[in-house]
Write an enzyme that holds these catalytic residues in place. Structure first.
Site, short mmCIF file in Angstrom:
data_model
loop_
_atom_site.label_atom_id
_atom_site.label_comp_id
_atom_site.label_asym_id
_atom_site.label_seq_id
_atom_site.Cartn_x
_atom_site.Cartn_y
_atom_site.Cartn_z
N ASN A 79 -68.88 66.80 -8.38
CA ASN A 79 -68.14 66.61 -7.14
C ASN A 79 -67.55 65.22 -6.99
O ASN A 79 -67.10 64.84 -5.90
CB ASN A 79 -69.06 66.92 -5.94
N ILE A 87 -64.17 61.82 -4.11
CA ILE A 87 -65.35 62.60 -3.75
C ILE A 87 -64.94 63.90 -3.08
O ILE A 87 -64.06 63.91 -2.20
CB ILE A 87 -66.25 61.81 -2.79
N CYS A 88 -65.59 64.99 -3.46
CA CYS A 88 -65.41 66.27 -2.78
C CYS A 88 -66.66 66.53 -1.94
O CYS A 88 -67.70 66.92 -2.47
CB CYS A 88 -65.19 67.40 -3.79
N LEU A 89 -66.56 66.27 -0.63
CA LEU A 89 -67.69 66.46 0.29
C LEU A 89 -67.14 66.81 1.66
O LEU A 89 -66.30 66.07 2.21
CB LEU A 89 -68.54 65.19 0.36
#
Length: 216
Positions: A79, A87-89
């Site tokens: 991620n 960032i993938c959040l």
């Protein structure tokens, strides 16, 4: 509460909780919208023993809009982009709420290292590695932690690390194509592009596909 007061209050809360091992500092005292945060890698993960630095840009609309965060420290994680640190959040995007603080966002990043979401990746190559061979992934992620998150000179350390090891690629697979006269850098570039870390000796179809790419 103004943005400036909110940020100062959040920084005070971080200082008042040293046991959390979360740091939050201004890049420059003259600019309250740009900060650096850091936290320790979670125990019993490939990131244990590392200190991870995060670049934080606080928008004018904060806390009603999320901060922009990206990793300064290189991280091998589904991620997190292994190139840019993006960032993938969800809480940094559509799930953001004004009650979330910079400290709690950093704690969420720490939790993300402990519990990757490979089906919603930021780095597809790393996510495939995680899904296909967890043991090999853990070994590679731990190597990146040692190289980039231990406070040492990452560039000098990286020079001593084989590129195949750096991306979790089976050395014997690289050697097989080197013996056919191909350059190592080209082999690794093709294998990464195809998302391959290893190869079944009986998988002639994939071997031929690698050859086709190497000959281009």
């Amino acid at each position: 509460m103004s943005r400036a007061k909110r940020i100062m209050k959040e920084m005070e809360a971080v200082r008042d909780d040293p046991e959390a091992n979360i740091d939050l500092e201004f890049v420059s005292e003259a600019d309250i919208h740009h900060l650096k945060g850091s936290f320790l890698g979670p125990p019993e993960t490939p990131y244990e023993g590392g200190k991870f630095i995060v670049d934080i840009e606080v928008p004018m609309e904060y806390p009603f809009k999320p901060p922009k965060m990206k990793f300064d420290t290189k991280v091998y994680h589904p991620n997190i982009s292994s190139v840019t640190g993006a960032i993938c959040l969800d809480i940094l995007k559509n799930a953001w709420s004004p009650v979330i603080t910079l400290k709690s966002a950093l704690i969420s990043l720490q939790a993300l290292l402990q519990s990757p979401e490979p089906n919603d990746p930021q780095d597809a190559e790393v996510a495939q590695h995680y899904l296909r061979d967890r043991e090999s992934f853990n070994k590679t992620a731990a190597l990146w932690t040692k190289l980039y998150a231990n406070g040492g000179d990452a560039n000098s350390s990286k020079g001593n690390v084989d590129q195949a090891d750096l991306y979790g690629i089976d050395q014997s697979l690289v050697t097989e194509f080197e013996n056919q006269g191909f350059e190592k850098d080209k082999i690794i570039e093709v294998l990464r592009r195809l998302g391959l870390k290893s190869l079944d000796p009986n998988d002639n179809e994939t071997a031929n596909k690698i050859l086709e790419e190497l000959l281009k």
